[in-house]
Design an enzyme around this catalytic site. Structure first.
Site, mmCIF file in Angstrom:
data_model
loop_
_atom_site.group_PDB
_atom_site.id
_atom_site.type_symbol
_atom_site.label_atom_id
_atom_site.label_comp_id
_atom_site.label_asym_id
_atom_site.label_seq_id
_atom_site.Cartn_x
_atom_site.Cartn_y
_atom_site.Cartn_z
ATOM 1 N N ALA A 65 10.401 -45.294 58.315
ATOM 2 C CA ALA A 65 10.046 -45.979 57.160
ATOM 3 C C ALA A 65 10.912 -45.645 55.837
ATOM 4 O O ALA A 65 11.497 -44.330 55.934
ATOM 5 C CB ALA A 65 8.813 -45.978 56.719
ATOM 6 N N GLY A 109 8.873 -44.258 61.789
ATOM 7 C CA GLY A 109 8.901 -45.617 61.972
ATOM 8 C C GLY A 109 9.615 -46.415 62.998
ATOM 9 O O GLY A 109 9.471 -47.523 63.397
ATOM 10 N N GLU A 112 8.385 -45.715 66.227
ATOM 11 C CA GLU A 112 7.101 -46.314 66.412
ATOM 12 C C GLU A 112 7.264 -47.873 66.654
ATOM 13 O O GLU A 112 6.430 -48.420 67.536
ATOM 14 C CB GLU A 112 6.197 -46.197 65.089
ATOM 15 C CG GLU A 112 5.738 -44.681 65.007
ATOM 16 C CD GLU A 112 5.240 -44.339 63.639
ATOM 17 O OE1 GLU A 112 5.736 -44.376 62.517
ATOM 18 O OE2 GLU A 112 4.169 -43.764 63.747
ATOM 19 N N GLU A 132 8.124 -37.060 60.646
ATOM 20 C CA GLU A 132 7.321 -37.234 59.265
ATOM 21 C C GLU A 132 6.626 -35.794 58.782
ATOM 22 O O GLU A 132 6.462 -35.691 57.458
ATOM 23 C CB GLU A 132 6.207 -38.309 59.484
ATOM 24 C CG GLU A 132 6.495 -39.589 59.673
ATOM 25 C CD GLU A 132 6.699 -40.012 61.045
ATOM 26 O OE1 GLU A 132 7.017 -39.263 62.046
ATOM 27 O OE2 GLU A 132 6.639 -41.207 61.441
#
Ligand code: CO8
Length: 258
Positions: A65, A109, A112, A132
């Site tokens: 992200a 992300g 993911e 993260e």
């Protein structure tokens, strides 16, 4: 429709989506994910698309992200906006199969997003990780859940707790990816695989996708019952008659999605 952060193409019933933020290693921001959700929703209704490939660049599928977009947000901002939920739900709601073709970094992300797809084919340069923890947070789009189901508790726990990356060979061995191919062949292989799926009866393809995904949501006993009922229902389709007649007549079936 033209997108700013994606390159899209449809050819021979296969839709290709290339994440295209090279300056940020395809970091996932609100605009990119909104564009992705839009194209997936459109292609799910488009008869010219029967299977989808999602890819990034050779260096990065997606490095996570967008940290810069997230850094100033408060807990309330994240909660009230339900950050990324609507966009990423669109991936799960897509009924046509999505293959993630991963080269280079698939982190946070990015990892993911790849795991939200139906399966992952990766190049020998792929690196998967949930780093993260190094940012003082944790995975928020399935990195503690889908990764654990795919590679087991020990590896998922270690990756989420230390931020260690998994290379392509380990990802293959651990069941995170369906197979590894040389980087130069990745896109061709993914498109060829999507092409094979595109030739099948779309009804059967959707039934398989729904049924395999149920394995994650149900007990095995309930899942097998679900599978059996869906299998029975496919005998109401013309494609079942055609597929079995073509076998007996030693010819290629002509599926009509009916
Ligand atoms: N966000 C924003 N920008 C990024 C990101 C990112 N995740 N990753 C890389 N970039 C940018 C860099 O800032 C850099 O930009 P600039 O040139 O303007 O400085 C450019 O991409 C190139 O990156 P590097 O120079 O760092 O390239 P390197 O080859 O040296 O390193 C790495 C590559 C190792 C991938 C490194 O870039 C890196 O560590 N990136 C961050 C990886 C990371 O921590 N990812 C997790 C992010 S958090 C997350 O994904 C949470 C998901 C859950 C969301 C839940 C919502 C509900």
């Amino acid at each position: 429709m033209a997108y700013e952060m994606l390159i899209t193409d449809v050819s021979d019933y296969v839709g290709l989506i290339k994440l295209n933020r090279p300056d940020a290693l395809n970091a996932l921001n609100a605009q990119l994910l909104t564009e992705l959700a839009d194209v997936l929703k459109a292609w799910d209704r488009d008869d010219n698309v029967r299977a989808i490939v999602l890819t990034g660049s050779e260096k990065a599928f997606a490095a996570g992200a967008d940290i810069k977009e997230m850094s100033d947000k408060s807990s309330v901002d994240m909660f009230v906006s339900d950050y990324f939920t609507e966009q990423t739900d669109a991936v799960g709601r897509t009924r046509k199969p999505i293959i993630a073709a991963v080269s280079g970094f698939a982190l946070g992300g990015g990892c993911e997003l790849a795991m939200m797809c139906d399966f992952i084919i990766c190049s020998d340069t792929a690196k998967f990780g949930q780093p993260e923890i190094n940012l003082g947070v944790m995975a928020g789009m399935g990195g503690t859940q889908r990764l654990t189901r795919l590679v087991g508790k020990s590896k998922a726990m270690e990756m989420n707790l230390t931020g260690r990356f998994m290379d392509a060979e380990e990802a293959d061995r651990s069941g995170l990816v369906s197979r590894v191919v040389p980087a130069k062949e990745l896109l061709d292989e993914a498109l060829k695989t999507a092409g094979k799926i595109a030739e099948k009866s779309q009804i059967a393809v959707m039934a398989v996708k729904e049924s395999v995904n149920r394995a994650y949501e149900m007990t095995q006993r309930e899942g097998i019952l679900f599978e059996r009922r869906v299998f029975h229902s496919l005998f109401a389709t013309e494609d079942q008659s055609e597929g079995m007649a073509a076998f007996a007549e030693k010819r290629t079936p002509k599926f009509r999605d009916k």
